[in-house]
Design an enzyme around this catalytic site. Structure first.
Site: not given
Ligand code: ZN
Length: 186
Positions: A13, A15-17, A85-86, A141, A173
């Site tokens: 998602s 902000f998941s790194g 950003e695929a 989350c 979540c």
């Protein structure tokens, strides 16, 4: 030296790194004196035209391209191709990744697996299917601290393109997303 091509996909998602992980792998390849190049869709111009910039501010040079075919043309001398950003590319990105890997290139692809409605995003499902290796990374989350699953849109709008920052999206979540939607149309 024989080069072994492969496709690695980093998904998750917002902000998941994902981008941090992409940059980490590209930097390691650079230290190993491999020729690296990062590409991204030209529509992702949030911060800068030239750099892949993660939310944590680490940057690495990148080349914006209008279509996946340009990646093939621009990466003839490259050992490791990064694609950020695929999810914004069309499905031809899948053939491009396969072609590069068949040429002996290590391809590292980062992208959003789900859009803000929780639907698989663009070419990501097909990229995950052809990948030699998949890494799913998770944000936390914002409601309960569990591992996030989807990037929930806080502001109005129904465009699938997501170029937001924390102001517009929040990682949720599955449980908190369900509550947020109140069980509607899931
Ligand atoms: Zn939660």
């Amino acid at each position: 030296m024989m080069r072994r091509g492969r496709v690695e996909v980093i998904c998750g998602s917002m902000f998941s790194g994902k981008t941090e992980e992409l940059i980490r792998r590209m930097r390691r390849a650079e230290f190993a004196r491999q020729r690296v190049e990062i590409f991204k869709p030209s529509l992702d111009t949030r911060y800068s035209e030239e750099d892949v910039v993660s939310h944590e501010g680490t940057t690495i040079n990148s080349t914006p391209v209008d279509c996946p075919a340009s990646i093939l043309l621009l990466s003839s001398d490259t050992d490791v191709v990064g694609i950020d950003e695929a999810q914004f590319f069309d499905n031809s990105i899948v053939d491009v990744c396969n072609e590069l890997a068949n040429r002996g290139v290590r391809v590292i692809v980062a992208g959003l697996d789900l859009d803000y409605l929780g639907q698989p995003f663009g070419p990501m499902p097909a990229l995950l299917a052809i990948a030699d290796e998949v890494t799913k990374v998770h944000a936390i989350c914002v409601r309960c601290g569990s591992l996030a699953y989807v990037s929930h849109r806080i502001v109005d709008g129904d465009k699938q393109v997501m170029l937001g920052e924390m102001k517009e999206y929040e990682p949720l979540c599955r449980e908190c997303y369900k509550k947020e939607k109140g069980g509607r149309n899931l």
